[in-house]
Design an enzyme around this catalytic site. Structure first.
Site, PDB file in Angstrom:
ATOM      1  N   HIS A 181      -7.896  -4.152  -2.485  1.00 21.01           N
ATOM      2  CA  HIS A 181      -6.710  -3.747  -2.099  1.00 21.01           C
ATOM      3  C   HIS A 181      -6.272  -4.550  -0.908  1.00 21.01           C
ATOM      4  CE1 HIS A 181      -4.110  -0.107  -1.565  1.00 21.01           C
ATOM      5  NE2 HIS A 181      -4.230  -0.336  -0.448  1.00 21.01           N
ATOM      6  N   ASP A 205      -9.235  -2.995  -6.983  1.00 27.41           N
ATOM      7  CA  ASP A 205      -8.724  -2.046  -6.136  1.00 27.41           C
ATOM      8  C   ASP A 205      -9.441  -0.671  -6.445  1.00 27.41           C
ATOM      9  OD1 ASP A 205      -7.114  -0.112  -4.661  1.00 27.41           O
ATOM     10  OD2 ASP A 205      -5.334  -1.540  -4.634  1.00 27.41           O
ATOM     11  N   CYS A 251       0.895  -1.145   0.037  1.00 24.59           N
ATOM     12  CA  CYS A 251       0.028   0.047   0.090  1.00 24.59           C
ATOM     13  C   CYS A 251       0.882   1.160  -0.104  1.00 24.59           C
ATOM     14  CB  CYS A 251      -1.028  -0.112   1.106  1.00 24.59           C
ATOM     15  SG  CYS A 251      -2.015   1.331   1.383  1.00 24.59           S
TER      16      CYS A 251
END
Length: 245
Positions: free
Chosen positions: A212, A179, A132
């Site tokens: 994600h 995502d 991330c």
């Protein structure tokens, strides 16, 4: 893109109940979590955490996983004492919070960790992985730091690639199909820039049906449909490091 109340989907996923097998150390101005393999090694990996910081159990699990696969692995506090994001925080202030924690402002901390790995751990070849926020940091580092022999960027927002950007060493980009912060058209644009400019090995991989954070923020034991992709993503990360570090 994510809606205004949730500009980052990092709250999606499971927080592991995991204590870790490594130890916390202090290296100059930062704290870090270090995990070492059972046998000696001259290979190491720097792990860069997500917005939830260096103490997140999920990230420490990844550090220990890398150590179990033969690397000295270390995750520093790249927020340098600033508070990590908390799921209970007001997502309306996320953008302002993020401005004080830039993924391309970690070069000093990386230099400190590189020195520690070299002088204290005997590391001669060092790679980097990030999740991330850390995935974006990996992208920055692989464009700027030739000492990192390989990188794996996992669902990092694509920020630092201009039309002439060229990777310095082999880099693997892992993305999730669903995502909402990293649209697939941005991934396609990244691939085009890499194809035009890159002179080293690279790979871009999109995992179908995934969201994600799936590699480190989903528990395979309670997400059976996602388990093959979680395990594949982790193995891809390890195999890339094994090939180039």
């Amino acid at each position: 893109m994510a809606n205004e109340l949730r500009p980052c989907p990092c709250d999606i996923g499971d927080k592991l109940d995991y204590g870790g097998r490594g130890q916390e150390v202090r290296i100059e101005h930062i704290k870090a979590y270090v995990s070492k393999p059972s046998a000696g090694t001259d290979k190491a990996v720097i792990v860069i955490h997500d917005i939830f910081g260096w103490q997140l159990p999920n990230t420490r699990y990844m550090v220990d996983l890398l150590a179990a696969n033969g690397y000295t692995a270390i995750c520093g506090d790249f927020f340098v004492g600033q508070e990590p994001w908390k799921p209970s925080n007001d997502w309306g202030i996320f953008d302002d919070w993020l401005k004080t924690r830039s993924a391309n402002k970690i070069d000093r901390e990386v230099a400190v960790i590189l020195k520690y790995l070299s002088e204290q751990c005997g590391a001669k070849r060092i790679g980097v992985v990030g999740f991330c926020w850390g995935g974006s940091a990996v992208q920055h580092l692989m464009l700027k730091n030739p000492l990192l022999k390989a990188g794996v960027s996992l669902y990092g927002v694509i920020r630092f690639f201009d039309d002439g950007a060229s990777l310095l060493n082999p880099t693997f980009f892992i993305f999730a199909e669903n995502d909402h912060v990293i649209p697939l058209e941005q991934v396609t644009a990244l691939e085009q820039k890499l194809k035009q400019n890159c002179k080293v090995d690279y790979k871009v991989k999109i995992f179908p049906g995934q969201t994600h954070g799936f590699v480190h923020r989903k528990r395979e034991d309670i997400n059976p449909k996602d388990k093959p992709y979680i395990e594949e993503g982790r193995m891809d990360m390890i195999n890339w490091l094994n090939k180039y570090v």
